[in-house]
Structure formats: C-alpha cells, structure tokens
Design a protein around this motif. Structure first.
Motif, short mmCIF file in Angstrom:
data_model
loop_
_atom_site.label_atom_id
_atom_site.label_comp_id
_atom_site.label_asym_id
_atom_site.label_seq_id
_atom_site.Cartn_x
_atom_site.Cartn_y
_atom_site.Cartn_z
N ILE A 1 12.72 -1.05 5.57
CA ILE A 1 11.93 -0.34 6.57
C ILE A 1 12.58 1.00 6.87
N PHE B 1 8.25 -0.46 3.72
CA PHE B 1 7.50 0.25 4.76
C PHE B 1 8.11 1.62 4.99
N GLU C 1 7.32 5.25 7.37
CA GLU C 1 6.54 5.97 8.36
C GLU C 1 7.15 7.35 8.58
N GLU D 1 3.48 -0.47 2.63
CA GLU D 1 2.73 0.28 3.65
C GLU D 1 3.33 1.66 3.84
#
Length: 605
Positions: free
Chosen positions: A297, A322, A324, A343
């Motif tokens: 992450i 992941f 972001e 993602e």
C-alpha cells in the motif's frame, strides 16, 4: 470474501481455540466480578459464575476472529477494573528493565494531560450491568491487581488501538503495565496543528519513548504533528529507529507554517520490511535504487513527483497492490507492471503547463481505477488497462465554457472507449453534464459491458439526456444506482396531483426514448435511488424515470428508495405514487428506507 468463506473462517478460529483457554477466561471474569461484588454463600458464587459464563459466551458468539474475541474480553475486563483517573497528573514511568539512557524528557518528566481510558471504555460504558446480590463489603478492602494477570499478547493488542501517549497513561492501571508499555510495537505520535508551544516537550517525549523501547520489532510508526526545520533531524532519527526495528507500517503527516517540505531520508527507500507507506507534504526525491519488496500500500499526498523517481519506485515494489496519489504534480506517466497491482486512485491531480498536460496510465494488471477530485488544465490517457473490472470517473476539469465543450466531450468519450469492458462503472456529475451538453452534437458512446452502473447527482432535467445515452450503451445492465444531490428547496408543494401535472412531459420523453434503450430494459433487475435532500424538480424527473422502468423493465425485481434525510417527505410520496402505477413484472417490489420510519426499511407492494 463470499459468505461461505466467511462462515468457514469463523468456524476455523473457534475450532482452534482450546477449551481450557475459554475456561481460563471465564475464571478471570469471575475473579473480577468477585472483587467488585463479593459473596458469602454458595448460591451467590453460582450466580456470579453464570454471569461470567454468559459474558464470555456472548463475546465468543459475536466475535469474528480470535483476536476480536480476545479484544472484546479484554476491553470488558478493563471497563470493570478501570476507575476515573482524570484529576491528577502523571509521570512517564521509568523502565524497570534497566535502561540507563536518559534525556530531557526522562525519568520523572511530568506530562500535562491527565490519564484517561475513555478511548477504551467509551463503547462499553453504557452496557447494562448485571443485577447481583447485595453486599456490605467495600471493594477496596481487598484490592487485587487482576489487570496484571492479563496475557501480554492481549495487552499489546489493546495498545495497537491507542496513541503512544495513551499507552503510557495505562501504566497507572497495574504494576505489570508500567513496564509492558515499553514493549509496545505500535507507535503513534501526534499533535494538533498550531501546537508550536509544545514542540520541544513533544520532541523530548518521543525521544524518551524510543530510548525506553524494548520491542524487538516496531510494526507501526505514525507521525502527525507540526514540523519545522529544527526538528527535521529528529524526525530522521525517529524514522531510522523504526526502520532498524523492521517497521511494517509508516505514516508521515507533517504540518508546516512556511511551506517547508520534509525530505524523506534515503534509508526509507531501502526498507525491505515496509508493507504500508503514507506520506503527506513530503519531498519525494528518489536519488537511488528502491527496495520495497514487501510494500503493498502506497499513499502520497501533496507532493512534487518526478517520472524518473516514480519509475524506480514502481520497479522496486514488485508486490504493490494499492496506489493513491492525491493533489500531486509533476508526474506524467504511471507505469506499473506488478501482477499484484489491484487499485489506483488519482485524486485532484495538478496539471502544470511546464510539466505536461497529460497523465498517462499504463497498468496491464490493474483491476480498479478511480479518477477523483478537481483536476483542471489537463487530460487523462488510459494506454493499457485491459484487466480493469471497475472504474470511477468522478472528477471535474473546469467550468463549462462553450469553447471547451468539444474538448471535454472528447475526453469523456475517449475514457469510456478505454473502459468499455469494465463490469462496474461510476460516473460523477461533471462527466454526465459533459455528455448532456454533447447531445446536440450527436456524440455516440461505445458499447459498454458494465452490469452495475452508478450515476452521482445527475437525475435532474439537465442530466436526463446523459442518462439516456448511458442506458443506450449499457445493453447488459442489471443494477442501476442514482444519487440525488441536495439542491435549493422549491416553494411548490409536493403531492400526487401536482407531480402528475409537472411530470407529463418527462413521462412522454421516456416513452419516446424506449426504442433506444429497449435492450437495457431486458436485463435490468435492481434500481436504487439515494435522496440527500433533493428538491421537488429533481424528484419529478426521477419519478418519471421510475414510472417508466416499472412499466417497461421486463426483469425488474425491486426499486429501493433510500432517504437519508429524516425530515423529507418526498420519498414517502414517491413510494405512494409508485404503488398505484402499472408494473410490467407483477413481482416487482418497491422498498422505502427512511430514518423517520424507526426501522431499516418499509416494503411497499
């Protein structure tokens, strides 16, 4: 995980829990009850034993895992043991293990915040206490430190839910905990923005905690506090301490007054044990190789990025799942080859003319993509996203100018062409407004394979053309979700008679569009509307659509109206109107879910 898998897991952990462990926990609960409610006869002891068994049994049945079971039990026992500690200051306990290191916040340092276990006992303080036989004995006559008898793994698990400051406060609860907090593997240091007067004592406190730490591994290190130039070297030292203790989770959120940017130490990029990393307002300059072989992450906020550095990051993160990027700028290419990549979230990306006006995404194994927030001045290009199953287009570029309509329309249509194969699609209000403005230009959307469509805030009269365009393209649609946004209240009263007059044109419009969306009507099964305080005009438009679907959708199973505003009566009126409307499928259910009903939902046949 599906339902069958969840049931299997629950059965596994209960089967693996030895019966003697449950007996030991029941005995601990019974001892605690006896301390607070001593009894002098056999009947009273049997009654307390039944209560202890009932308490343990309730938690055993409600827990979803062994750790959840132990946590619930420990919190219950803490609630029974803990008394109010909110009136006297406390000192940072010394390390009984014999650590001779001392600093300015060492032994005897008085902290200002009084001890409190409210963060632990808040959720349990309102539980109904069991009725027990009366007793004339004072519970303080024979004090016993039952908390010290809790296993260390339970105590450490409790610490994982607390900040380090609160974990230190727990030392007042028992003798054992005075030393146990030094082995805490979960470190969380925070100060609210603007607390500049406490920075020196904050630095001294963190230094003292790390010097007293006896944990072999630091699983989590969180920093959320103001950061100035004079304390950046301290933050470097703290991060190095966590890295040398095989840290798994790191979160760095410095608060600045003068736009200083904390430059991450290069040693962080060689932390092979790191699993989760979150950084905000940090300088992300990668000058050497990256070895994040365990990282899954990665969150980066408010940062200046560079393509060359990000290439090193992606190549050095072989199991990344992941990613972001929020309010970041500088990067022009996101290229992730990891087969574990699941993602990607791009939130409020900043485009700059000198850094390129195009963000290209190349991720052949990516499963979920979310484009969010305000991203003015540039475009997104999806070069390779063939494995995507879910996509969310909930971003906006800028105000709708006539000279930008074609460019915006081409952008949205281009994204939909690259996303034609996803099974779940979310579209925000900006993208749908663009499609509505493009109606006059006869723009044709690609054939979409999505079965679950979510449209956010577009159900008014201006958004209807876009809804028709999307339904026309989604020929295999099974589930439709519409979110109605809050708008200005209308002075027109909402009633069945008024709605019938205002909606005549809307119903005619949908009947005329039937031939365009007839394939969608063959598969649609579930329609959900969420009302967030919409006005009359918005409800009129939605009601026209719902009437049309009731009368024409061949396989429609239910229409769910979810009213989040307890003071709104429009949803109730809509449900009443739909009740008397003809249905294509006699088994179609209309379900009204409204907070004012006092129950989760109300079924209307």
């Amino acid at each position: 995980m599906d339902g069958a898998g969840a049931v299997l897991d629950m059965g596994d952990w209960r089967a693996q829990l030895p019966p003697e462990s449950r007996e030991r926990i029941v005995n601990k609960i019974l001892e605690t009850l006896l301390r607070h409610h001593p009894v002098s006869n056999r009947e009273g002891l049997q009654e307390l034993n039944k209560i202890a068994l009932r308490i343990e049994g309730n938690f055993y049945a409600a827990a979803i895992s062994q750790s959840d079971y132990l946590r619930k039990i420990s919190l219950k026992m803490l609630t029974m043991e803990t008394k109010a500690q909110n009136t006297r200051p406390y000192a940072l306990p010394s390390n009984p293990a014999g650590n001779s290191c001392e600093d300015s916040a060492g032994k005897g340092k008085i902290l200002k915040t009084p001890p409190s276990m409210a963060s632990i006992s808040n959720g349990l303080r309102h539980q109904k206490r069991a009725r027990l036989p009366p007793s004339n004995q004072n519970e303080t006559q024979n004090p016993v430190d039952y908390i010290s008898q809790l296993p260390n793994d339970i105590i450490i698990h409790i610490f994982s839910f607390l900040t380090t400051k609160d974990a230190v406060k727990t030392s007042v609860l028992s003798k054992q905990w005075r030393s146990t907090w030094t082995s805490n593997q979960y470190m969380s240091f925070s100060l609210p923005p603007g607390s500049s007067s406490n920075l020196k004592s904050f630095i001294a406190f963190v230094d003292s905690v790390l010097l007293r730490c006896t944990a072999v591994q630091v699983k989590r290190f969180l920093f959320d506090a103001p950061c100035h130039a004079f304390m950046q070297s301290s933050l470097d030292t703290w991060l190095q301490f966590a890295i040398m203790h095989d840290v798994e989770e790191v979160s760095i959120t410095p608060h600045y007054w003068r736009y200083n940017i904390y430059e991450l130490p290069q040693i962080l990029f060689l932390c092979t044990t790191l699993v989760s990393l979150c950084m905000s307002q940090c300088c992300f300059s990668v000058l050497s190789a990256v070895n994040w072989r365990s990282l899954k992450i990665l969150r980066i906020e408010y940062a200046e990025l560079y393509d060359e550095g990000m290439v090193r990051v992606f190549s050095g993160s072989p199991v990344l799942e992941f990613l972001e990027l929020k309010s970041c700028r500088g990067v022009k290419h996101i290229m992730v080859e990891s087969k574990s990549f699941r993602e990607l979230v791009i939130d409020s990306h900043e485009f700059r003319p000198d850094q390129g006006l195009m963000l290209k995404i190349w991720a052949p194994h990516l499963l979920k993509l979310r484009l969010l927030g305000n991203s003015q001045g540039g475009e997104f290009s999806l070069d390779e996203v063939s494995s995507l199953t879910e996509a969310e287009l909930n971003f906006d570029m800028e105000s709708f100018a006539l000279d930008k309509v074609k460019a915006h329309g081409d952008l949205v249509v281009g994204l939909l062409k690259r996303l034609h194969h996803v099974t779940k699609l979310v579209m925000g209000s900006w993208c749908l407004q663009v499609l509505s403005l493009m109606e006059a230009r006869e723009v044709f959307l690609p054939s979409l394979q999505c079965r679950h469509l979510i449209l956010l805030g577009t159900a008014d009269h201006e958004g209807v053309p876009a809804i028709v365009k999307i339904l026309e393209s989604t020929r295999c649609l099974e589930k439709l979700f519409l979110q109605m946004t809050c708008t200005l209240n209308s002075a027109v009263e909402f009633n069945a008679e008024g709605v019938g007059r205002h909606n005549s044109a809307g119903e005619e419009f949908w009947n005329s569009a039937k031939w365009r969306i007839h394939q969608c009507l063959m598969h649609l099964k579930h329609v959900e509307i969420v009302d967030r305080g919409a006005n009359l005009l918005l409800w009129e438009s939605v009601l026209s659509l719902l009437k049309f679907l009731l009368q024409n959708a061949l396989c429609l199973d239910k229409i769910l109206i979810n009213c989040t505003n307890s003071e709104s009566s429009q949803a109730v009126e809509v449900a009443g109107i739909l009740l008397s409307h003809p249905k294509c499928c006699p088994s179609t259910k209309v379900i009204l879910r409204c907070p004012s009903q006092g129950c989760p939902s109300k079924h209307v046949r």
